[in-house]
Scaffold this active site. Sequence first.
Site, PDB file in Angstrom:
ATOM      1  N   HIS A 158       0.826  -1.220   0.000  1.00 10.83           N
ATOM      2  CA  HIS A 158       0.000   0.000   0.000  1.00 10.83           C
ATOM      3  C   HIS A 158       0.861   1.272   0.000  1.00 10.83           C
ATOM      4  O   HIS A 158       0.426   2.309   0.502  1.00 10.83           O
ATOM      5  CB  HIS A 158      -0.964   0.050   1.201  1.00 10.83           C
ATOM      6  CG  HIS A 158      -1.715  -1.221   1.428  1.00 10.83           C
ATOM      7  ND1 HIS A 158      -2.939  -1.472   0.851  1.00 10.83           N
ATOM      8  CD2 HIS A 158      -1.396  -2.328   2.143  1.00 10.83           C
ATOM      9  CE1 HIS A 158      -3.358  -2.683   1.223  1.00 10.83           C
ATOM     10  NE2 HIS A 158      -2.440  -3.222   2.000  1.00 10.83           N
ATOM     11  N   SER A 279      14.258  22.390 -15.971  1.00  9.24           N
ATOM     12  CA  SER A 279      13.023  23.124 -16.193  1.00  9.24           C
ATOM     13  C   SER A 279      13.369  24.425 -16.911  1.00  9.24           C
ATOM     14  O   SER A 279      14.448  24.986 -16.709  1.00  9.24           O
ATOM     15  CB  SER A 279      12.360  23.428 -14.851  1.00  9.24           C
ATOM     16  OG  SER A 279      11.538  24.568 -14.958  1.00  9.24           O
ATOM     17  N   GLU A 292       9.133   9.128 -16.650  1.00 10.78           N
ATOM     18  CA  GLU A 292       7.752   9.593 -16.892  1.00 10.78           C
ATOM     19  C   GLU A 292       7.276   9.224 -18.297  1.00 10.78           C
ATOM     20  O   GLU A 292       6.145   8.790 -18.492  1.00 10.78           O
ATOM     21  CB  GLU A 292       7.660  11.111 -16.693  1.00 10.78           C
ATOM     22  CG  GLU A 292       7.682  11.517 -15.224  1.00 10.78           C
ATOM     23  CD  GLU A 292       7.835  13.016 -15.006  1.00 10.78           C
ATOM     24  OE1 GLU A 292       7.778  13.442 -13.849  1.00 10.78           O
ATOM     25  OE2 GLU A 292       8.014  13.760 -15.988  1.00 10.78           O
TER      26      GLU A 292
END
Length: 459
Positions: A158, A279, A292
């Site tokens: 979990h 970025s 990603e």
Amino acid sequence: MAEQKLSSGRFKEIQDELLDKFNASIFFDNKLYEEDIKGSLAHAKMLTNQGILTEKELEDIQKGLAEVKKEIEEGNFVYDIKDEDIHMAIEKRLTEIIGDAGKKLHTARSRNDQVAVDFRMYVLKQDKIIAAKIKELINSFVNIAQNHKDTILPGMTHLQHAQPISFAFHMLAYASMFKRDYERFMSSYERNNLSPLGCAALAGTPHPIDREQTAKELGFKAPTINCLDTVSDRDFALEILFNIATLSMHMSRIAEELIIWSTSEFKFVTISDKYATGSSIMPQKKNPDVPELIRGKTGRTYGNLIALLTVMKGLPLAYNKDTQEDKEGVFDSVENILLSMDILIALMNTLTINKDAMLKAGKTGHLTATDLADYLAKKGVPFREAHHITGRAVALAEDKGVDLSELSLEELQSIDERIGNDADMSLVNSLNSRNSYGATAPSQVQIQLKYFKEFLNEN
Ligand code: ARG
């Protein structure tokens, strides 16, 4: 003025340009040019052996196809939408180069078995290429595991701290998934390694062909058993799409973990600058774009699978033009999975493992609570009671602001006198104690490592 098409003898009107635009597959199935030429060469050779073509015609066809191949590979081949697909385009160009013999090549063959054999050869080739790359992927996980049999991190359920495990154990969980993926590609290869060539349109041919011969020539195990099925089904393509979808699902799970592990909250791993991005506005950022994208690309592999399943649903036998929709999704899935695997391998091979951060995390969340309960249960304390005593030990640790694994023996014994001098709730002891088959103890991980190394060394 548009040219007449090869198959247009029955037509009185020139086909509309809109039809060409809609109907043509040449701008994507040209990827199959090599398979198409191989198939034609095998077919022509067989026709010659069977006395259907002369030796001279075969020679012309061989020379002509070599010329066509050269033109394609050197970028001099003109792709014309009027030719509809790569099969017609190559045949037309062949006939322009060698004349009449080119027109005989299509004897005892239809585009239906032609596309089936070309596409199947492409898929089988990719099965092998992907399988080989999976081995490289497994190798990079095994190499990491090799050095981290004693590196402790919190095993999770979990996404909550559960029990201590080793980083090697975690890496080999992925090796296990990828090994099954490898086996799926290989078993699909074996199952589908049968030649469609010679099935013609749907019902076979009256010409005295030899399908065994073309099958062998093209590297297939044997010809397929039923022509109606052969020109109609695309389950070999569905299999590679499913296999890729499952492989990318597995890759998306490690991708997700890499994303989580490289956050400042975790810091378990550092992705090499070579495979991280910045970025455009926040100078301090280092983003995990690679994992990603690996995670994101999983979506398209599922989409491609569902798209072809849907195309095939309810199609009456045998060939239907719907089937032309089989190719782009497969090309897309194959290209994306190969690229994703390459970059995941590179990323794993340059990954920094931050042992200290893992260990520190291991010391929060009282990972050895089950160990204490198991210890008491082994001493004959009923498990429910052992569970309760352990709860009190956890409360004591919380009061002291430490982890259960950091309580001294005296502190543990102050909870219950049945806790003996042999009680050791340290993370290391916990790890070593889980030594059942397939478990996380270094002795077991060693067995797993040997298993995967043997697998990697096979053939
Ligand atoms: N371009 C077609 C495809 O990819 C080739 C087979 C065409 N056969 C036919 N009968 N129209 O499916």
